[in-house]
Write a protein that holds these residues in place. Structure first.
Motif, PDB file in Angstrom:
ATOM      1  N   ASP A 111       0.832  -1.206   0.000  1.00 25.79           N
ATOM      2  CA  ASP A 111       0.000   0.000   0.000  1.00 25.79           C
ATOM      3  C   ASP A 111       0.864   1.253   0.000  1.00 25.79           C
ATOM      4  O   ASP A 111       1.919   1.284   0.655  1.00 25.79           O
ATOM      5  N   ARG A 112       0.377   2.282  -0.711  1.00 23.09           N
ATOM      6  CA  ARG A 112       1.013   3.594  -0.618  1.00 23.09           C
ATOM      7  C   ARG A 112       0.069   4.546   0.103  1.00 23.09           C
ATOM      8  O   ARG A 112      -1.115   4.638  -0.237  1.00 23.09           O
ATOM      9  N   LEU A 113       0.570   5.220   1.118  1.00 19.30           N
ATOM     10  CA  LEU A 113      -0.243   6.130   1.931  1.00 19.30           C
ATOM     11  C   LEU A 113       0.230   7.559   1.725  1.00 19.30           C
ATOM     12  O   LEU A 113       1.420   7.857   1.887  1.00 19.30           O
ATOM     13  N   LYS A 114      -0.735   8.418   1.332  1.00 19.79           N
ATOM     14  CA  LYS A 114      -0.425   9.843   1.168  1.00 19.79           C
ATOM     15  C   LYS A 114      -1.381  10.642   2.024  1.00 19.79           C
ATOM     16  O   LYS A 114      -2.593  10.407   1.985  1.00 19.79           O
ATOM     17  N   GLY A 115      -0.840  11.598   2.769  1.00 22.96           N
ATOM     18  CA  GLY A 115      -1.673  12.425   3.627  1.00 22.96           C
ATOM     19  C   GLY A 115      -1.649  13.873   3.193  1.00 22.96           C
ATOM     20  O   GLY A 115      -0.591  14.394   2.797  1.00 22.96           O
ATOM     21  N   PHE A 116      -2.814  14.520   3.268  1.00 23.63           N
ATOM     22  CA  PHE A 116      -2.944  15.924   2.863  1.00 23.63           C
ATOM     23  C   PHE A 116      -3.574  16.732   3.992  1.00 23.63           C
ATOM     24  O   PHE A 116      -4.546  16.283   4.614  1.00 23.63           O
ATOM     25  N   LEU A 117      -3.025  17.917   4.228  1.00 24.48           N
ATOM     26  CA  LEU A 117      -3.557  18.827   5.248  1.00 24.48           C
ATOM     27  C   LEU A 117      -3.676  20.215   4.626  1.00 24.48           C
ATOM     28  O   LEU A 117      -2.687  20.717   4.063  1.00 24.48           O
ATOM     29  N   ALA A 118      -4.874  20.782   4.700  1.00 16.79           N
ATOM     30  CA  ALA A 118      -5.126  22.105   4.102  1.00 16.79           C
ATOM     31  C   ALA A 118      -4.628  22.152   2.657  1.00 16.79           C
ATOM     32  O   ALA A 118      -4.025  23.129   2.216  1.00 16.79           O
ATOM     33  N   GLY A 119      -4.880  21.076   1.938  1.00 15.83           N
ATOM     34  CA  GLY A 119      -4.542  21.033   0.524  1.00 15.83           C
ATOM     35  C   GLY A 119      -3.097  20.723   0.200  1.00 15.83           C
ATOM     36  O   GLY A 119      -2.713  20.612  -0.971  1.00 15.83           O
ATOM     37  N   GLN A 120      -2.294  20.549   1.231  1.00 18.04           N
ATOM     38  CA  GLN A 120      -0.858  20.349   1.026  1.00 18.04           C
ATOM     39  C   GLN A 120      -0.478  18.887   1.270  1.00 18.04           C
ATOM     40  O   GLN A 120      -0.910  18.311   2.276  1.00 18.04           O
ATOM     41  N   GLU A 121       0.322  18.298   0.371  1.00 16.95           N
ATOM     42  CA  GLU A 121       0.777  16.918   0.640  1.00 16.95           C
ATOM     43  C   GLU A 121       1.770  16.938   1.790  1.00 16.95           C
ATOM     44  O   GLU A 121       2.742  17.669   1.765  1.00 16.95           O
ATOM     45  N   MET A 122       1.487  16.109   2.806  1.00 18.45           N
ATOM     46  CA  MET A 122       2.300  16.120   4.018  1.00 18.45           C
ATOM     47  C   MET A 122       3.195  14.889   4.126  1.00 18.45           C
ATOM     48  O   MET A 122       4.308  14.964   4.612  1.00 18.45           O
ATOM     49  N   PHE A 123       2.686  13.728   3.736  1.00 21.57           N
ATOM     50  CA  PHE A 123       3.527  12.518   3.733  1.00 21.57           C
ATOM     51  C   PHE A 123       3.137  11.635   2.572  1.00 21.57           C
ATOM     52  O   PHE A 123       2.044  11.756   1.998  1.00 21.57           O
ATOM     53  N   ASN A 124       4.064  10.731   2.241  1.00 21.89           N
ATOM     54  CA  ASN A 124       3.887   9.834   1.105  1.00 21.89           C
ATOM     55  C   ASN A 124       4.867   8.685   1.323  1.00 21.89           C
ATOM     56  O   ASN A 124       6.055   8.852   1.162  1.00 21.89           O
ATOM     57  N   PHE A 125       4.351   7.548   1.799  1.00 26.25           N
ATOM     58  CA  PHE A 125       5.243   6.417   2.071  1.00 26.25           C
ATOM     59  C   PHE A 125       4.532   5.092   1.821  1.00 26.25           C
ATOM     60  O   PHE A 125       3.321   5.067   1.607  1.00 26.25           O
ATOM     61  N   VAL A 126       5.316   4.036   1.835  1.00 26.92           N
ATOM     62  CA  VAL A 126       4.738   2.721   1.517  1.00 26.92           C
ATOM     63  C   VAL A 126       4.708   1.832   2.755  1.00 26.92           C
ATOM     64  O   VAL A 126       5.443   2.034   3.730  1.00 26.92           O
ATOM     65  N   VAL A 127       3.839   0.832   2.670  1.00 32.40           N
ATOM     66  CA  VAL A 127       3.713  -0.194   3.711  1.00 32.40           C
ATOM     67  C   VAL A 127       4.440  -1.431   3.204  1.00 32.40           C
ATOM     68  O   VAL A 127       4.309  -1.803   2.037  1.00 32.40           O
ATOM     69  N   LYS A 128       5.228  -2.051   4.086  1.00 35.29           N
ATOM     70  CA  LYS A 128       5.968  -3.265   3.677  1.00 35.29           C
ATOM     71  C   LYS A 128       5.663  -4.404   4.626  1.00 35.29           C
ATOM     72  O   LYS A 128       5.193  -4.191   5.732  1.00 35.29           O
TER      73      LYS A 128
END
Ligand code: ZN
Length: 208
Positions: A191-208
């Protein structure tokens, strides 16, 4: 430093787990070994077959305090991040059924993913009005799985700081995870997880 987490702070999430709405904030603490930063991959621990994502707004404490009145709470933070409170739901359910503490399910290594911090002012734009009404969401493999707005919190950030500091002295650099909205669900390897706050990408990482 310590990582303080608030449980059951969004009513739709309380409903999805069939929990009761708490009269006062539910608090638990993760050790500093739970931190996962810099978009490093999250490794599913061997002891769980059902690790869930819980996306949450995180604040960083900037000055020490205890017994902080709500009216002064805003002086204790000026930066915000987005994080994931990874939860071994199967382990948590087993422990909850026995009335035991949740630590194994919540505080294991790398269970507290945190993005870089941004100044509170960055929450004032088309999507958000400061910490009281900040829009955030989590994407799993490109699909939105959780979205929330801090205006939906049962206990506001300032109320949380006041309550937490009655029990635990706050120190510079402590983090507070402020609770997750509805839509929690499992993560699996790849899985790839991306988080956004107030329209801004905050994190982007994978699950292993
Ligand atoms: Zn949580």
């Amino acid at each position: 430093m310590k990582i303080i987490c608030i449980g059951r702070n969004y009513s739709e999430h309380i409903k999805e787990l069939n929990n009761d709405t708490p009269e006062e904030p539910v608090i638990f603490i993760k050790p500093d070994t739970a931190l996962l930063r810099n978009n490093n991959p999250f490794f599913i621990p061997d002891f769980s077959q059902d690790v869930h994502h819980e996306v949450e707004v995180v604040i960083k404490i900037k000055k020490p305090g205890r017994h902080i009145p709500i009216a002064f709470a805003k002086d204790y933070y000026d930066e915000v991040a987005l994080g994931i409170d990874f939860t071994a739901r199967d382990v948590q359910s087993r422990l909850k059924a026995k009335g035991l503490p949740w630590e194994k399910a919540k505080g294991f290594d790398h269970s507290a993913a945190i993005s870089q911090f941004i100044p509170l002012e960055a929450l004032n734009n088309e999507t958000s009005q400061g910490i009281r009404a900040a829009q955030f969401h989590l994407e799993k493999n490109g699909e939105i799985v959780q979205s929330g707005n801090t205006c939906q919190m049962i206990h506001s950030v300032d109320e949380i700081i006041a309550h937490v500091s009655e029990y635990f002295s706050l120190r510079i650099g402590d983090y507070i995870f402020t609770g997750t909205p509805a839509g929690v669900g499992p993560v699996i390897s790849g899985d790839r997880l991306k988080g956004f706050l107030a329209g801004q990408e905050m994190f982007n990482f994978v699950v292993k």
